[in-house]
Design a protein around this motif. Structure first.
Motif, PDB file in Angstrom:
ATOM      1  N   GLU A 137       9.911  -3.036  -3.705  1.00 29.01           N
ATOM      2  CA  GLU A 137       9.600  -1.812  -4.301  1.00 29.01           C
ATOM      3  C   GLU A 137       9.436  -0.815  -3.342  1.00 29.01           C
ATOM      4  N   ASN A 138       9.795   0.563  -3.526  1.00 27.93           N
ATOM      5  CA  ASN A 138       9.846   1.485  -2.495  1.00 27.93           C
ATOM      6  C   ASN A 138       8.764   2.653  -3.017  1.00 27.93           C
ATOM      7  N   GLY A 139       8.095   2.394  -4.152  1.00 23.60           N
ATOM      8  CA  GLY A 139       7.210   3.507  -4.481  1.00 23.60           C
ATOM      9  C   GLY A 139       7.723   4.875  -4.961  1.00 23.60           C
ATOM     10  N   GLU A 140       9.082   4.960  -5.083  1.00 25.98           N
ATOM     11  CA  GLU A 140       9.773   6.033  -5.954  1.00 25.98           C
ATOM     12  C   GLU A 140       9.265   6.169  -7.343  1.00 25.98           C
ATOM     13  N   SER A 141       8.878   5.037  -7.898  1.00 26.15           N
ATOM     14  CA  SER A 141       8.829   4.968  -9.419  1.00 26.15           C
ATOM     15  C   SER A 141       7.222   5.007  -9.723  1.00 26.15           C
ATOM     16  N   LEU A 142       6.170   5.132  -8.563  1.00 25.16           N
ATOM     17  CA  LEU A 142       5.005   5.214  -8.928  1.00 25.16           C
ATOM     18  C   LEU A 142       4.414   6.349  -8.778  1.00 25.16           C
ATOM     19  N   THR A 143       3.339   6.545  -9.514  1.00 28.40           N
ATOM     20  CA  THR A 143       2.571   7.870  -9.663  1.00 28.40           C
ATOM     21  C   THR A 143       1.325   7.901  -9.130  1.00 28.40           C
ATOM     22  N   CYS A 144       0.899   8.967  -8.424  1.00 29.16           N
ATOM     23  CA  CYS A 144      -0.497   8.984  -7.898  1.00 29.16           C
ATOM     24  C   CYS A 144      -1.553   8.927  -8.782  1.00 29.16           C
ATOM     25  N   GLU A 192       1.084  -1.248  -0.098  1.00 33.55           N
ATOM     26  CA  GLU A 192       0.015  -0.017  -0.039  1.00 33.55           C
ATOM     27  C   GLU A 192       0.900   1.234   0.089  1.00 33.55           C
ATOM     28  N   PHE A 193       0.396   2.086  -0.854  1.00 37.93           N
ATOM     29  CA  PHE A 193       1.280   3.505  -0.952  1.00 37.93           C
ATOM     30  C   PHE A 193       0.583   4.502  -0.720  1.00 37.93           C
ATOM     31  N   GLU A 194       1.147   5.459  -0.105  1.00 37.92           N
ATOM     32  CA  GLU A 194       0.212   6.876   0.295  1.00 37.92           C
ATOM     33  C   GLU A 194       0.970   7.894  -0.457  1.00 37.92           C
ATOM     34  N   CYS A 195       0.221   8.891  -1.168  1.00 33.04           N
ATOM     35  CA  CYS A 195       0.716  10.004  -1.868  1.00 33.04           C
ATOM     36  C   CYS A 195       0.867  11.316  -0.993  1.00 33.04           C
ATOM     37  N   GLY A 204      -1.327  12.858  -9.757  1.00 34.65           N
ATOM     38  CA  GLY A 204      -0.176  12.811 -10.617  1.00 34.65           C
ATOM     39  C   GLY A 204       1.188  13.063  -9.824  1.00 34.65           C
ATOM     40  N   HIS A 205       1.249  13.043  -8.682  1.00 37.35           N
ATOM     41  CA  HIS A 205       2.474  13.069  -8.049  1.00 37.35           C
ATOM     42  C   HIS A 205       3.373  11.828  -8.227  1.00 37.35           C
ATOM     43  N   GLU A 206       4.570  12.099  -8.308  1.00 40.42           N
ATOM     44  CA  GLU A 206       5.512  11.120  -8.539  1.00 40.42           C
ATOM     45  C   GLU A 206       6.400  10.786  -7.340  1.00 40.42           C
TER      46      GLU A 206
END
Ligand SMILES: [Zn+2]
Length: 71
Positions: free
Chosen positions: A23-30, A5-8, A34-36
Motif C-alpha cells: 500500500e502506498n497511500g495514494e488511495s487513502l484519505t486524510c 503510518e501515513f502523513e497528509c 479530506g486530502h486524497e
C-alpha cells in the motif's frame, strides 16, 4: 498485515493504517482535511521528536529526556 503510518501532505496529520503489503497511500484519505493521497512513512524506526512512549528506548542512560547528549 503490516501497519503503516501515513502523513497528509496537506495538513501533516499522521494516520496509522493496517493495510496490505505494498500500500502506498495514494488511495487513502486524510481524516483531518479530506486530502486524497497520503505519504507513506517509513516504519520500524522511532522518529526523534515524534515518538511518544518509545523515546526512552533510544535515549542513553542518564539522558532524562532532553536528549542533548545522546542523539
Ligand atoms: Zn490532512
Amino acid at each position: 498485515m503490516p501497519i503503516y503510518e501515513f502523513e497528509c501532505p496537506s495538513c501533516g496529520l499522521l494516520t496509522t493504517e493496517l493495510c496490505k503489503m505494498g500500500e502506498n497511500g495514494e488511495s487513502l484519505t486524510c481524516l483531518g482535511c479530506g486530502h486524497e493521497g497520503l505519504w507513506k512513512q517509513v516504519s520500524g524506526f522511532a522518529s526523534p521528536g515524534v515518538s511518544k512512549g518509545r523515546s526512552a528506548g533510544s535515549c542513553s542512560p542518564g539522558c532524562h529526556g532532553n536528549c542533548a547528549g545522546c542523539h
